[in-house]
Design an enzyme around this catalytic site. Sequence first.
Site, PDB file in Angstrom:
ATOM      1  NE  ARG A 103      67.017  33.887  54.612  1.00 20.53           N
ATOM      2  CZ  ARG A 103      66.327  33.016  53.879  1.00 20.53           C
ATOM      3  NH1 ARG A 103      65.311  33.433  53.167  1.00 20.53           N
ATOM      4  NH2 ARG A 103      66.639  31.740  53.878  1.00 20.53           N
ATOM      5  CB  THR A 107      64.154  39.468  47.540  1.00 12.73           C
ATOM      6  OG1 THR A 107      65.451  38.927  47.864  1.00 12.73           O
ATOM      7  CG2 THR A 107      64.313  40.663  46.632  1.00 12.73           C
ATOM      8  CG  ASP A 200      75.182  29.938  64.983  1.00 17.59           C
ATOM      9  OD1 ASP A 200      76.115  29.441  64.300  1.00 17.59           O
ATOM     10  OD2 ASP A 200      74.499  30.886  64.591  1.00 17.59           O
ATOM     11  CG  ASP A 203      78.168  31.936  66.337  1.00 17.80           C
ATOM     12  OD1 ASP A 203      78.951  32.470  65.525  1.00 17.80           O
ATOM     13  OD2 ASP A 203      77.097  32.450  66.700  1.00 17.80           O
TER      14      ASP A 203
END
Length: 209
Positions: A103, A107, A200, A203
Amino acid sequence: MSKLFVSEHPLIHTKMAMLRDEQTGTKEFREIIGEVASLLLYEATRDLPLKEVQVKTPIATATCKTIDTKLAMVPILRAGLGMTDGLLNLLPAAKIGHIGLYRDETTLEPVEYYCKLPLDIEERTVFLTDPMLATGGSADAAIGFLKARGVKNIIFLCILAATEGVERLQKNHPDVDIYAAAYDDGSLNEHGYIVPGLGDAGDRIFGTK
Ligand code: URA
């Protein structure tokens, strides 16, 4: 609108309980992700086209059916990789592509940093994988990248889907069916994690936490 398939199979329910359990360690978590991916692929391949083939048995010729479309698996890096072995257990000859996204901090848009796909990807039915469909940002972008390369048939496979991600994909990609082993219909927490979720996934698959 695209189909959202959420499994109600007792095997998947049982394995999801193990995946959600914070006590489940890396080895077991990784194995179960693969098992659930296989079970999900079994459901997601149900409507694939078939062709007739003649097979010589030891006794006579039998008219059989085999899948009549070229396939590819495309995991979204990194967590999607955790589902690949499970998919290959059922379709060992499938080609595999990879898409990596990050990401952009200014923006906030997903940017492709890695993309390696089979050369004839536009002729294939693509199973795009990411264990967690949370905001849907990565899946939305990855589907966009595949479509930009001419892919027409995309099926998205995830272990756990949340409302926000499902709504986003159904709005932006109504032609892409979603197969999820489970669905959490609450909102995401302030870090973007699915609640109650399973934590997660990347992970836990790779043991990085
Ligand atoms: N990605 C994860 O690994 N877990 C979540 O809950 C959301 C996104």
